[in-house]
Enzyme design. Structure first.
Site, mmCIF file in Angstrom:
data_model
loop_
_atom_site.group_PDB
_atom_site.id
_atom_site.type_symbol
_atom_site.label_atom_id
_atom_site.label_comp_id
_atom_site.label_asym_id
_atom_site.label_seq_id
_atom_site.Cartn_x
_atom_site.Cartn_y
_atom_site.Cartn_z
ATOM 1 N N TYR A 174 -5.261 -27.623 -39.391
ATOM 2 C CA TYR A 174 -6.154 -27.194 -38.321
ATOM 3 C C TYR A 174 -5.397 -27.006 -37.020
ATOM 4 C CZ TYR A 174 -6.167 -31.882 -36.168
ATOM 5 O OH TYR A 174 -5.801 -33.043 -35.543
ATOM 6 N N LYS A 234 0.072 -30.461 -39.098
ATOM 7 C CA LYS A 234 -1.236 -30.737 -38.491
ATOM 8 C C LYS A 234 -2.309 -30.643 -39.578
ATOM 9 C CE LYS A 234 -3.716 -29.976 -34.171
ATOM 10 N NZ LYS A 234 -3.852 -31.400 -33.847
ATOM 11 N N GLU A 250 2.928 -42.075 -31.282
ATOM 12 C CA GLU A 250 2.029 -41.178 -30.544
ATOM 13 C C GLU A 250 0.632 -41.757 -30.660
ATOM 14 O OE1 GLU A 250 1.460 -37.300 -32.396
ATOM 15 O OE2 GLU A 250 1.677 -38.167 -34.387
ATOM 16 N N LEU A 276 3.485 -35.458 -34.218
ATOM 17 C CA LEU A 276 3.123 -34.045 -34.160
ATOM 18 C C LEU A 276 3.762 -33.433 -32.916
ATOM 19 C CD1 LEU A 276 1.181 -31.832 -35.422
ATOM 20 C CD2 LEU A 276 -0.299 -32.372 -33.484
HETATM 21 N N1 PDD Z 1 -5.058 -33.497 -31.407
HETATM 22 N N2 PDD Z 1 -0.691 -35.963 -31.851
HETATM 23 C C1 PDD Z 1 -1.753 -35.922 -32.666
HETATM 24 C C2 PDD Z 1 -1.803 -36.875 -33.818
HETATM 25 C C3 PDD Z 1 -2.785 -34.991 -32.459
HETATM 26 O O1 PDD Z 1 -3.845 -34.959 -33.289
HETATM 27 C C4 PDD Z 1 -2.708 -34.126 -31.339
HETATM 28 C C5 PDD Z 1 -3.782 -33.104 -31.068
HETATM 29 C C6 PDD Z 1 -1.583 -34.205 -30.497
HETATM 30 C C7 PDD Z 1 -1.404 -33.303 -29.310
HETATM 31 O O2 PDD Z 1 -1.172 -31.973 -29.717
HETATM 32 P P1 PDD Z 1 -1.619 -30.724 -28.809
HETATM 33 O O3 PDD Z 1 -0.962 -30.890 -27.500
HETATM 34 O O4 PDD Z 1 -1.127 -29.542 -29.545
HETATM 35 O O5 PDD Z 1 -3.127 -30.760 -28.693
HETATM 36 C C8 PDD Z 1 -0.594 -35.124 -30.790
HETATM 37 C C9 PDD Z 1 -6.144 -32.537 -31.327
HETATM 38 C C10 PDD Z 1 -6.501 -32.203 -29.907
HETATM 39 C C11 PDD Z 1 -7.301 -33.037 -32.155
HETATM 40 O O6 PDD Z 1 -7.054 -33.523 -33.249
HETATM 41 O O7 PDD Z 1 -8.458 -32.914 -31.730
#
Ligand code: PDD
Length: 287
Positions: free
Chosen positions: A33, A149, A182, A207
């Protein structure tokens, strides 16, 4: 106004939007996703999100459900039909619908694609950034391919709920050696006493957040130095500033870790300057 979702080629009422019970996303978490922020009528960093989608699909040998440019059109259309000027657009691709069997289905089974969008009041994030958020720490218990992801987010869901029950907004996964990986849905950062930004390298342990990547550009513009290295919970507790990043939070100050105030319990000025400059630097695609 009724919400609209895109499901496998059709724009349907959100309340009726559904996939088959034998969709492999439902049965095996066999899918990936992306979440893109929508701000002031623009989709933020869409090319970087589509690049990461390409990587995630490639790592799992799932085909693109549509040509990349067609997917970009669908994303814009879902944002437009839902009249989202501030909020997010979510897209999910799974290996498709096939009788339950662990082996991949034949190539004739097409991947499933769902795209949804929702409005979020930007004032809520701004207000939260004025006070900052709280995190708890939890032992890392995820698989070692969190660089993909994938929709397999059960440990993240459990950690996030644990945070909520502890009165916090995020949970940090911590390695056996004590270094912070993270958050359950965000990347983790600290600012050292001499103003250096520190975040863990985006190897297989985390991620590679798109917001994280764009914050590298923001930091360069503002003249801040970044060190990509691990940091411990103790170092974070003693840091000048602590913050998290994601598409929905931008750079968000952290003011408490495991119930202990950090950074004097106040949002840090460097974090807020990164947050402030973010949209000047991020790529904005008209919706
Ligand atoms: N989450 N680490 C994890 C485990 C994440 O699920 C996310 C993003 C990030 C940050 O990635 P980005 O900057 O590309 O949003 C780091 C999204 C927002 C979610 O699952 O809703």
């Amino acid at each position: 106004m009724p919400r609209i979702a895109y499901v496998n080629g059709r724009y349907v009422a959100h309340r009726d939007a559904s996939v088959h019970v034998e969709d492999r996303g439902y049965q095996f978490s066999d899918g990936v996703y992306e979440v893109c922020e929508v701000a002031r009528g623009f989709i933020i960093d869409m090319p970087r999100h589509l690049d990461r989608l390409n990587r995630s699909l490639g790592e799992l040998s799932i085909a693109w459900p549509l040509h990349r440019s067609a997917l970009a059109v669908v994303i814009r259309e879902v944002v437009r039909r839902n009249r989202v000027t501030d909020g997010l657009v979510y897209l999910q691709v799974t290996r498709g619908v096939a009788g339950r069997d662990h082996f991949f289905p034949p190539a004739s089974v097409r991947p499933s694609l769902v795209v949804t969008a929702k409005k979020i009041d930007p004032a809520a994030g701004a207000k939260r950034a004025e006070t900052g958020v709280k995190v708890i720490t939890v032992p890392e218990n995820r698989w070692d391919r969190v660089d993909i992801k994938s929709v397999g987010l059960l440990p993240n869901v459990l950690a996030k709920q644990q945070a909520k029950e502890a009165g916090a907004q995020e949970a940090w996964f911590v390695d056996a050696d004590g270094t912070v990986k993270e958050g359950a849905s965000t990347n983790a950062w600290i600012v050292t006493r001499d103003g250096v930004l520190v975040t863990r390298p985006a190897d297989h342990g985390i991620l590679r957040g798109i917001t994280r990547t764009t914050l590298f550009d923001v930091a360069a513009k503002l003249g801040y130095r970044i060190e990509e290295r691990g940091f411990s919970v103790a170092e974070a507790k003693a840091a000048r500033e602590v913050f998290l990043s994601s598409a929905t939070t931008i750079a968000m100050p952290i003011v408490e870790i495991d119930g202990e105030p950090v950074a004097n319990g106040h949002p840090g000025t460097i974090t807020l300057s990164l947050r402030q400059a973010f949209f000047d630097v991020a790529k904005k695609s008209p919706a």
